[in-house]
Design an enzyme around this catalytic site. Structure first.
Site, PDB file in Angstrom:
ATOM      1  N   GLU A 150       3.198 -25.731  -6.978  1.00  0.00           N
ATOM      2  CA  GLU A 150       2.194 -26.790  -6.706  1.00  0.00           C
ATOM      3  C   GLU A 150       2.727 -28.217  -6.614  1.00  0.00           C
ATOM      4  O   GLU A 150       2.317 -29.094  -7.367  1.00  0.00           O
ATOM      5  CB  GLU A 150       1.114 -26.742  -7.805  1.00  0.00           C
ATOM      6  CG  GLU A 150       0.441 -25.408  -7.932  1.00  0.00           C
ATOM      7  CD  GLU A 150      -0.623 -25.364  -9.045  1.00  0.00           C
ATOM      8  OE1 GLU A 150      -0.643 -26.265  -9.880  1.00  0.00           O
ATOM      9  OE2 GLU A 150      -1.420 -24.416  -9.031  1.00  0.00           O
ATOM     10  N   GLU A 255      -1.824 -14.969  -6.638  1.00  0.00           N
ATOM     11  CA  GLU A 255      -2.862 -15.211  -7.663  1.00  0.00           C
ATOM     12  C   GLU A 255      -4.259 -14.965  -7.089  1.00  0.00           C
ATOM     13  O   GLU A 255      -5.148 -15.803  -7.177  1.00  0.00           O
ATOM     14  CB  GLU A 255      -2.772 -16.660  -8.182  1.00  0.00           C
ATOM     15  CG  GLU A 255      -1.398 -17.038  -8.702  1.00  0.00           C
ATOM     16  CD  GLU A 255      -1.330 -18.424  -9.336  1.00  0.00           C
ATOM     17  OE1 GLU A 255      -2.386 -18.996  -9.684  1.00  0.00           O
ATOM     18  OE2 GLU A 255      -0.219 -18.941  -9.473  1.00  0.00           O
TER      19      GLU A 255
HETATM   20  C1  GLA Z   1      -2.527 -22.031 -11.234  1.00  0.00           C
HETATM   21  C2  GLA Z   1      -1.237 -21.546 -11.858  1.00  0.00           C
HETATM   22  C3  GLA Z   1      -1.450 -20.316 -12.680  1.00  0.00           C
HETATM   23  C4  GLA Z   1      -2.665 -20.402 -13.536  1.00  0.00           C
HETATM   24  C5  GLA Z   1      -3.864 -20.732 -12.687  1.00  0.00           C
HETATM   25  C6  GLA Z   1      -5.096 -20.756 -13.537  1.00  0.00           C
HETATM   26  O1  GLA Z   1      -2.882 -21.353 -10.129  1.00  0.00           O
HETATM   27  O2  GLA Z   1      -0.237 -21.298 -10.925  1.00  0.00           O
HETATM   28  O3  GLA Z   1      -0.341 -20.129 -13.495  1.00  0.00           O
HETATM   29  O4  GLA Z   1      -2.495 -21.384 -14.524  1.00  0.00           O
HETATM   30  O5  GLA Z   1      -3.627 -21.979 -12.088  1.00  0.00           O
HETATM   31  O6  GLA Z   1      -5.144 -19.711 -14.451  1.00  0.00           O
END
Ligand code: GLA
Length: 338
Positions: A150, A255
């Protein structure tokens, strides 16, 4: 049939798990039945590898090479080894869940920020320490690492303690160190959210992937894929997948979840439809060789575990399982795309 047998010839299929999941038989049974990969939801982030007590106690000794602790990660690695399930490493460098003291002279927040050189040394030794430990003690378990998470926000590199103390090139350095210490078969990923939004997608390509690819430092693009039912456009998603795919990098969906705060039958039908569309996109991109998708990971195992409920401040029903392992309609709509 299970997700891992259904998709096994195309890509790994995983879920993020917490400490509580790891210690709950119903969860580990479900994980092992359906998945062949998992990610630690939190426990491999810097705040859990950095040994706060020791570093603060003897800052002079650990100034250039932070003391690491592995006791939090070990149970996951042991579980993976014992059960022959692969892991994604998440995440070596992030602006969140990294202690503030890590960025200061003598690890002391009352002092100045550490110099760039000191921070680079800490960064290199952190990455070296984590990779060396997992590779020496648990070889061939972690197949990919999110090296950096990020760093693009609002049209530019995200401002963070990393950019402030090291500079905008901190991510290149992180990848250099990761490349230096990672085993040859361990893939290095950049990971981010909303990677399908056009502006962000193009910035990631230009400002992150291109410089890394020019130096041969990155193997893959991680699309987090925290989606919202009725809000996110899967055409854009599909287009982004093709565009990242054209770089020749591996793509991993890291994710995945689809937020919906309603568990009526109609809402769950819509969730199933959106998952089906999404998986059709993933499967066809892989089969038509438009994107080399090598892993797809759901962010959590079942609805009760989802981070979205606290993040969104409303109960979320975003996953394929609920009620302690019951299969939702979305599960069947995903599996039939295989
Ligand atoms: C981001 C992070 C993850 C997690 C999510 C929320 O996407 O990359 O590690 O913390 O937020 O759970």
């Amino acid at each position: 049939m299970s997700l891992k047998t259904a998709f096994g010839s195309r890509f790994k299929i995983g879920a993020a798990i917490s400490r509580k999941n790891l210690n709950t038989k119903q969860r580990t049974d479900l994980l092992l039945k359906e998945f062949n990969s998992f990610t630690c939801e939190n426990d491999m982030k810097p705040m859990f590898f950095l040994d706060e007590e020791e570093n603060l106690k003897d800052a002079a000794k650990y100034n250039l090479s932070p003391k690491l602790r592995f006791d939090i990660a070990v149970p996951y690695l042991e579980f993976a080894k014992k059960n022959d399930i692969a892991m994604r490493g998440h995440t070596l460098v992030w602006h969140n869940q990294t202690p503030k003291w890590f960025f200061y002279e003598d690890y002391d927040e009352n002092k100045n920020f550490a110099s760039r050189d000191v921070m680079l040394s800490r960064l290199e030794n952190y990455i070296k320490g984590v990779l060396t430990f997992v590779q020496d003690e648990y070889p061939d378990i972690i197949y990919a690492w999110d090296v950096v998470n990020e760093i693009i926000e609002e049209g530019d590199y995200r401002r963070s303690l990393w950019t402030k103390v090291v500079g905008e090139d901190f991510f290149i350095k992180a990848f250099e160190y990761a490349r230096k210490y990672a085993d040859k078969n361990v893939k290095l990923f950049y990971n981010d959210y909303n990677t399908f939004e056009e502006e962000k997608r193009d910035l990631i390509l230009e400002k992150v992937l291109k410089p890394l690819m020019n130096k041969g430092l990155v193997d893959g693009m991680g699309m987090q894929s925290h989606l919202v039912l009725g809000e996110h456009d899967l055409d854009l998603y599909s287009k982004a997948l093709d565009i990242y795919g054209k770089t020749g990098l591996e793509i991993q969906i890291t994710e995945l979840d689809i937020h919906i705060a309603d568990n009526s039958d109609e809402a769950m039908d819509k969730l199933a439809d959106m998952y089906e569309k999404l998986f059709k996109i993933l499967v066809s991109a892989k089969d038509d060789r438009r994107a080399d998708i090598t892993s797809v990971t759901f962010w959590n195992l079942q609805d009760e575990d989802s981070w979205l409920t606290s993040f969104r401040k409303e109960t979320s029903y975003p996953l394929l399982f609920h009620n302690e392992g019951e299969y939702k309609k979305a599960y069947y709509s995903v599996i039939k795309t295989a």
